[in-house]
Design a protein around this motif. Structure first.
Motif, PDB file in Angstrom:
ATOM      1  N   VAL A   1      -6.015  12.632   0.047  1.00 49.64           N
ATOM      2  CA  VAL A   1      -4.954  11.628   0.102  1.00 49.64           C
ATOM      3  C   VAL A   1      -5.460  10.354  -0.551  1.00 49.64           C
ATOM      4  O   VAL A   1      -6.650  10.039  -0.480  1.00 49.64           O
ATOM      5  CB  VAL A   1      -4.481  11.366   1.553  1.00 49.64           C
ATOM      6  N   SER A   2      -4.549   9.663  -1.197  1.00 50.53           N
ATOM      7  CA  SER A   2      -4.909   8.445  -1.903  1.00 50.53           C
ATOM      8  C   SER A   2      -3.954   7.313  -1.548  1.00 50.53           C
ATOM      9  O   SER A   2      -2.832   7.550  -1.101  1.00 50.53           O
ATOM     10  CB  SER A   2      -4.887   8.673  -3.418  1.00 50.53           C
ATOM     11  N   CYS A   3      -4.429   6.108  -1.782  1.00 49.73           N
ATOM     12  CA  CYS A   3      -3.639   4.912  -1.492  1.00 49.73           C
ATOM     13  C   CYS A   3      -3.797   3.949  -2.666  1.00 49.73           C
ATOM     14  O   CYS A   3      -4.922   3.610  -3.043  1.00 49.73           O
ATOM     15  CB  CYS A   3      -4.141   4.279  -0.205  1.00 49.73           C
TER      16      CYS A   3
ATOM     17  N   LEU B   1       0.853  -1.184   0.000  1.00 52.91           N
ATOM     18  CA  LEU B   1       0.000   0.000   0.000  1.00 52.91           C
ATOM     19  C   LEU B   1       0.886   1.230   0.000  1.00 52.91           C
ATOM     20  O   LEU B   1       1.785   1.343   0.836  1.00 52.91           O
ATOM     21  CB  LEU B   1      -0.918   0.005   1.231  1.00 52.91           C
ATOM     22  N   VAL B   2       0.622   2.154  -0.918  1.00 51.90           N
ATOM     23  CA  VAL B   2       1.421   3.369  -1.013  1.00 51.90           C
ATOM     24  C   VAL B   2       0.504   4.580  -1.000  1.00 51.90           C
ATOM     25  O   VAL B   2      -0.342   4.732  -1.889  1.00 51.90           O
ATOM     26  CB  VAL B   2       2.277   3.372  -2.293  1.00 51.90           C
TER      27      VAL B   2
ATOM     28  N   GLY C   1       0.365   1.018   4.782  1.00 52.85           N
ATOM     29  CA  GLY C   1       1.258   1.877   4.051  1.00 52.85           C
ATOM     30  C   GLY C   1       2.226   2.560   4.997  1.00 52.85           C
ATOM     31  O   GLY C   1       2.130   2.410   6.229  1.00 52.85           O
ATOM     32  N   ARG C   2       3.149   3.330   4.436  1.00 51.79           N
ATOM     33  CA  ARG C   2       4.127   4.033   5.266  1.00 51.79           C
ATOM     34  C   ARG C   2       3.588   5.342   5.809  1.00 51.79           C
ATOM     35  O   ARG C   2       4.213   5.952   6.683  1.00 51.79           O
ATOM     36  CB  ARG C   2       5.395   4.285   4.459  1.00 51.79           C
ATOM     37  N   GLY C   3       2.479   5.799   5.274  1.00 49.34           N
ATOM     38  CA  GLY C   3       1.865   7.010   5.764  1.00 49.34           C
ATOM     39  C   GLY C   3       2.215   8.239   4.964  1.00 49.34           C
ATOM     40  O   GLY C   3       3.245   8.295   4.270  1.00 49.34           O
TER      41      GLY C   3
ATOM     42  N   HIS D   1      -4.746   1.217   5.325  1.00 52.49           N
ATOM     43  CA  HIS D   1      -4.665  -0.128   5.902  1.00 52.49           C
ATOM     44  C   HIS D   1      -5.690  -1.030   5.239  1.00 52.49           C
ATOM     45  O   HIS D   1      -6.819  -0.624   4.953  1.00 52.49           O
ATOM     46  CB  HIS D   1      -4.937  -0.069   7.400  1.00 52.49           C
ATOM     47  N   GLY D   2      -5.285  -2.263   5.005  1.00 49.78           N
ATOM     48  CA  GLY D   2      -6.184  -3.268   4.464  1.00 49.78           C
ATOM     49  C   GLY D   2      -5.397  -4.482   4.019  1.00 49.78           C
ATOM     50  O   GLY D   2      -4.177  -4.404   3.828  1.00 49.78           O
ATOM     51  N   VAL D   3      -6.071  -5.598   3.894  1.00 48.29           N
ATOM     52  CA  VAL D   3      -5.427  -6.821   3.411  1.00 48.29           C
ATOM     53  C   VAL D   3      -4.231  -7.177   4.294  1.00 48.29           C
ATOM     54  O   VAL D   3      -3.199  -7.631   3.804  1.00 48.29           O
ATOM     55  CB  VAL D   3      -4.987  -6.698   1.927  1.00 48.29           C
TER      56      VAL D   3
END
Length: 114
Positions: free
Chosen positions: A20-22, A4-5, A105-107, A99-101
């Motif tokens: 913000v997107s992931c 996740l990014v 992500g690093r935030g 967050h998921g799966v």
């Protein structure tokens, strides 16, 4: 392993907006569309708190502190989940995590300040 990014953080004045997107990648068994996705945030010296979540079918849930100001959405074709943040307040300043799966992500840093 799913990665996740996050992207899209930055500095914004109180009352402003930010998105913000992931982007998720690395799916091997089930696709992105099968999973609940979450946005969390963590301010300095505080615990990481749930901000919003979205189900595979698009049902959304929000923390009371952001209801009516933040909107979570997903694009299953692009494996992305986004958080549109409006009417931002200084207390929204935090690192925002996707967050998921069973992955994080690093935030991305969001700072609300004049």
């Amino acid at each position: 392993q799913v990665q996740l990014v996050e992207s899209g953080g930055g500095l914004v004045q109180p009352g402003g907006s930010l998105r913000v997107s992931c982007t998720a990648s690395g799916f091997t068994v089930h696709s992105f569309s099968s999973y609940i996705m979450y946005w969390y945030r963590q301010a300095p010296g505080k615990q990481r708190d749930l901000v919003a979540q979205i189900s595979p079918g698009g049902k959304t849930t929000y923390a009371d502190s952001v209801k009516g100001r933040f909107t979570i959405s997903r694009d299953n074709g692009k494996n992305t989940v986004s958080l549109q943040m409006n009417s931002l307040k200084p207390e929204d300043t935090a690192v925002y995590y996707c967050h998921g799966v069973a992955s994080w992500g690093r935030g991305t840093q969001v700072t609300v300040s004049s």
